[in-house]
Design a protein around this motif. Structure first.
Motif, PDB file in Angstrom:
ATOM      1  N   CYS A 124      73.781  20.328  55.192  1.00 13.32           N
ATOM      2  CA  CYS A 124      74.847  20.055  54.225  1.00 13.32           C
ATOM      3  C   CYS A 124      75.736  21.285  54.131  1.00 13.32           C
ATOM      4  O   CYS A 124      75.230  22.392  53.982  1.00 13.32           O
ATOM      5  CB  CYS A 124      74.269  19.829  52.826  1.00 13.32           C
ATOM      6  SG  CYS A 124      73.839  18.138  52.426  1.00 13.32           S
ATOM      7  N   ASP A 149      78.374  15.901  55.557  1.00 16.34           N
ATOM      8  CA  ASP A 149      76.961  15.643  55.809  1.00 16.34           C
ATOM      9  C   ASP A 149      76.600  15.876  57.272  1.00 16.34           C
ATOM     10  O   ASP A 149      77.468  16.101  58.124  1.00 16.34           O
ATOM     11  CB  ASP A 149      76.660  14.180  55.465  1.00 16.34           C
ATOM     12  CG  ASP A 149      76.668  13.921  53.982  1.00 16.34           C
ATOM     13  OD1 ASP A 149      75.882  13.074  53.531  1.00 16.34           O
ATOM     14  OD2 ASP A 149      77.462  14.558  53.272  1.00 16.34           O
ATOM     15  N   SER A 200      71.287  15.036  56.122  1.00 16.55           N
ATOM     16  CA  SER A 200      72.023  14.246  55.138  1.00 16.55           C
ATOM     17  C   SER A 200      72.899  13.207  55.809  1.00 16.55           C
ATOM     18  O   SER A 200      73.414  13.427  56.903  1.00 16.55           O
ATOM     19  CB  SER A 200      72.890  15.175  54.281  1.00 16.55           C
ATOM     20  OG  SER A 200      73.700  15.979  55.105  1.00 16.55           O
ATOM     21  N   THR A 201      73.070  12.091  55.126  1.00 21.28           N
ATOM     22  CA  THR A 201      73.952  11.042  55.616  1.00 21.28           C
ATOM     23  C   THR A 201      74.664  10.382  54.447  1.00 21.28           C
ATOM     24  O   THR A 201      74.218  10.484  53.297  1.00 21.28           O
ATOM     25  CB  THR A 201      73.183   9.954  56.391  1.00 21.28           C
ATOM     26  OG1 THR A 201      72.222   9.361  55.501  1.00 21.28           O
ATOM     27  CG2 THR A 201      72.471  10.517  57.596  1.00 21.28           C
ATOM     28  N   TYR A 218      75.482  12.171  50.997  1.00 23.16           N
ATOM     29  CA  TYR A 218      74.366  12.769  50.246  1.00 23.16           C
ATOM     30  C   TYR A 218      74.721  14.160  49.730  1.00 23.16           C
ATOM     31  O   TYR A 218      74.391  14.520  48.600  1.00 23.16           O
ATOM     32  CB  TYR A 218      73.131  12.830  51.134  1.00 23.16           C
ATOM     33  CG  TYR A 218      71.955  13.540  50.511  1.00 23.16           C
ATOM     34  CD1 TYR A 218      71.677  14.879  50.806  1.00 23.16           C
ATOM     35  CD2 TYR A 218      71.116  12.875  49.630  1.00 23.16           C
ATOM     36  CE1 TYR A 218      70.608  15.531  50.230  1.00 23.16           C
ATOM     37  CE2 TYR A 218      70.041  13.519  49.049  1.00 23.16           C
ATOM     38  CZ  TYR A 218      69.779  14.842  49.361  1.00 23.16           C
ATOM     39  OH  TYR A 218      68.716  15.479  48.789  1.00 23.16           O
ATOM     40  N   CYS A 219      75.405  14.940  50.550  1.00 25.34           N
ATOM     41  CA  CYS A 219      75.716  16.324  50.174  1.00 25.34           C
ATOM     42  C   CYS A 219      76.590  16.380  48.922  1.00 25.34           C
ATOM     43  O   CYS A 219      76.493  17.318  48.133  1.00 25.34           O
ATOM     44  CB  CYS A 219      76.430  17.052  51.316  1.00 25.34           C
ATOM     45  SG  CYS A 219      75.455  17.169  52.813  1.00 25.34           S
TER      46      CYS A 219
END
Length: 128
Positions: free
Chosen positions: A33, A52, A102-103, A106-107
């Motif tokens: 991230c 991400d 992360s995808t 998410y970050c």
């Protein structure tokens, strides 16, 4: 040891552009991230943009359509292209990183305290 070093800040007139860079060294990878944050004078630090592991990006409403975050994995560098700058964009800009896969944005949801690594900041001043 992880190091993040920002550059590219400066003074610009409203309507102008700047590109910030954040060079990462140490155990930071393109799968982590990464994000840009800023702290305007007299205000709290706020989230500007994040990216991400899968390349998903998110932006604060105040910068959507004007700023673009990107990363160059080969150079281990994070960028923030800032166009159509406004006086209210004046702030110290920081890049940050957290080592997590992360995808899908998410970050963006990570609280600031969850970002373990921070740069020293680069000042952006926009005059109207």
């Amino acid at each position: 040891q992880v190091s993040l070093v920002e550059s590219g800040g400066g003074s610009v007139q409203a309507g102008g552009s700047l590109r910030l860079s954040c060079a990462a060294s140490g155990y930071i990878y393109s799968s982590d991230c990464m994000g840009w944050f800023r702290q305007p004078p007299g205000k709290e630090r706020e989230r500007v943009a994040t990216i991400d592991s899968d390349g998903s990006t998110r932006y604060a409403d105040s910068v959507k359509g004007r700023f673009a975050i990107s990363r160059d994995s080969a150079k281990n560098t994070l960028y923030l292209q800032m166009n159509s700058l406004k006086a209210e964009d004046t702030a110290m800009y920081y890049c940050a990183a957290e080592r997590v896969i992360s995808t899908g944005g998410y970050c963006w949801g990570l609280p600031q305290y969850a970002y373990e690594y921070w740069g020293q900041g680069t000042q952006v001043t926009v005059s109207s």
